[in-house]
Design a protein around this motif. Structure first.
Motif, PDB file in Angstrom:
ATOM      1  N   SER A 211       0.810  -1.225   0.000  1.00  0.00           N
ATOM      2  CA  SER A 211       0.000   0.000   0.000  1.00  0.00           C
ATOM      3  C   SER A 211       0.844   1.276   0.000  1.00  0.00           C
ATOM      4  CB  SER A 211      -0.913  -0.009   1.223  1.00  0.00           C
ATOM      5  OG  SER A 211      -1.448   1.267   1.430  1.00  0.00           O
ATOM      6  N   SER A 213      -0.516   4.376   0.216  1.00  0.00           N
ATOM      7  CA  SER A 213      -1.117   5.273   1.218  1.00  0.00           C
ATOM      8  C   SER A 213      -0.587   4.970   2.613  1.00  0.00           C
ATOM      9  CB  SER A 213      -2.636   5.115   1.251  1.00  0.00           C
ATOM     10  OG  SER A 213      -3.141   5.304  -0.026  1.00  0.00           O
ATOM     11  N   GLU A 214      -0.490   3.678   2.928  1.00  0.00           N
ATOM     12  CA  GLU A 214      -0.037   3.324   4.279  1.00  0.00           C
ATOM     13  C   GLU A 214       1.427   3.655   4.504  1.00  0.00           C
ATOM     14  OE1 GLU A 214      -1.157  -0.719   5.223  1.00  0.00           O
ATOM     15  OE2 GLU A 214      -3.221  -0.268   4.591  1.00  0.00           O
ATOM     16  N   MET A 216       3.043   6.209   3.149  1.00  0.00           N
ATOM     17  CA  MET A 216       3.316   7.629   2.892  1.00  0.00           C
ATOM     18  C   MET A 216       3.892   8.412   4.087  1.00  0.00           C
ATOM     19  SD  MET A 216       3.186   9.645   0.355  1.00  0.00           S
ATOM     20  CE  MET A 216       1.940   9.251  -0.849  1.00  0.00           C
ATOM     21  N   LYS A 250      -4.872  13.399  -2.635  1.00  0.00           N
ATOM     22  CA  LYS A 250      -5.469  12.774  -1.438  1.00  0.00           C
ATOM     23  C   LYS A 250      -4.458  11.885  -0.715  1.00  0.00           C
ATOM     24  CE  LYS A 250      -9.352  10.282  -1.357  1.00  0.00           C
ATOM     25  NZ  LYS A 250     -10.267   9.555  -2.239  1.00  0.00           N
ATOM     26  N   LYS A 251      -3.691  11.138  -1.483  1.00  0.00           N
ATOM     27  CA  LYS A 251      -2.713  10.219  -0.873  1.00  0.00           C
ATOM     28  C   LYS A 251      -1.589  10.993  -0.174  1.00  0.00           C
ATOM     29  CE  LYS A 251      -3.315   6.089  -3.690  1.00  0.00           C
ATOM     30  NZ  LYS A 251      -3.899   6.554  -4.956  1.00  0.00           N
TER      31      LYS A 251
END
Ligand code: NCD
Length: 355
Positions: A211, A213-214, A216, A250-251
């Protein structure tokens, strides 16, 4: 007479990289000072694969140093179309030029070219293997924009299997203190085993995650890459992998304020255009640093003293198992391996097989 070439950045010492980076940043400060250092020198650019930035930044670099350029960007307009082999082309062109820059679709091709050249050879990308001058560009960008090459948590995302820029960058940044990597990819496109072994060898921590996003929030640097369509066995496999990772605003919500987003470019759709406005997006500036990095490299190689043999001349009857290795296409090349534990490693493409 042998010359000093740039095939793999790790053939040079970290001190030598740091000298090139400092020179690049000095050139950036006062370009005029360097505008005549390559007067009467000719650089040849031989691009067997498409390129915008690498080719044009090399050409720009030589012109800014006062030198001249020759070459091709479509081998079908050269004697390659008549069936000339790689090393004959290299022998001829290196008789015309003082320095040669080559990009080729086969792994290990840069080393093969260097073995036959009568001038220094720069690897501008050999298949999915390495891309050392993109890494120099990345290092110059990080040094200038981040102020350091140590103590960084670097996230690399996308096609980590076929992305040659990724391989060269990991090999280089593992040599600086306290760096660690977050490798963000699908299982199918994870980094090759020899790159993982490299990080282990230099005690450089890394984790593999799925992931983006996780990952980041913990990153100091995010290095996005394109899915390398041209290196896939089948179009269906590419279709399955494309669009898995798309960076959007968003990310970036929980990303560090001083994150730096890099991308060797070209972008396909892995970074949304809206991200370009974010001050942390550094990829267009990174392409400009590439000119200074390459100016510094050309100057350095033209001044360097010659070095010894490029291959180790071992196990010369063994056939490399990598179908994309240059030795399986230009079959007259001497096969050669290094031994590493119970493995033998192809001197050209780094492919490994059991002894
Ligand atoms: C890269 C390359 O050619 O490997 N581009 C470049 O040189 N800047 C990355 C890519 O093609 O995806």
């Amino acid at each position: 007479m042998p010359f000093e070439h740039l095939i793999d950045l790790n053939d040079f010492s970290v001190k030598q990289w740091n000298d090139i980076i400092s020179l690049a940043l000095d050139i950036k400060k006062d370009e005029k000072k360097y505008s005549k250092v390559c007067e009467n020198k000719i650089m040849a650019t031989l691009f067997y694969e498409p390129s915008t930035r690498t080719q044009m930044s090399f050409q720009t670099a030589m012109i800014k140093l006062g030198g001249q350029i020759i070459g091709f960007d479509n081998p079908q307009n050269s004697s390659v179309a008549k069936g000339e082999n790689l090393t004959d082309t290299i022998k001829i062109v290196s008789g015309y030029a003082d320095i040669l820059v080559m990009r080729h679709m086969l792994e290990g091709s840069a080393k093969a070219a260097a073995m036959y050249a009568d001038c220094p050879v720069i690897n501008a990308g050999d298949g999915g293997h390495l891309h050392p001058t993109q890494t120099l560009t990345d290092l110059v960008t990080l040094q200038s924009e981040k102020g350091r090459l140590t103590d960084l948590k670097i996230g690399l995302c996308g096609d980590l299997k076929n992305g040659r820029t990724v391989h060269s960058l990991i090999k280089a940044l593992s040599m600086y203190k306290n760096n660690s990597f977050v490798l963000i990819s699908t299982k199918e496109l994870c980094v090759p085993q020899y790159i993982k072994d490299w990080m282990d060898k230099y005690n450089c921590p890394y984790k593999e995650v799925f992931s983006l996003s996780e990952a980041m929030a913990e990153l100091d640097v995010l290095y996005m890459t394109r899915i390398q369509r041209e290196r896939f066995e089948s179009p269906e496999e590419y279709e399955r992998q494309k669009n898995v990772y798309v960076l959007d605003t968003k990310k970036l919500f929980n990303a560090k304020k001083d994150l730096i987003i890099l991308h060797p470019l070209p972008r396909v759709d892995e970074i949304e255009l809206s991200v370009d406005k974010d001050p942390r997006a550094m990829y267009f500036k990174q392409a400009v640093y590439g000119v200074y990095a390459r100016m510094a490299l050309i100057m350095t190689l033209l001044e360097m003293k010659p070095k010894g043999s490029l291959i180790s001349h071992n196990h010369s009857s063994t056939i490399c198992k990598n179908p994309k290795c240059i030795t399986n296409h230009e079959v007259y090349l001497e096969k050669s391996y290094k031994q590493s534990g119970d493995l033998i490693v192809c001197d050209y493409c780094d492919d490994r097989q059991l002894l």
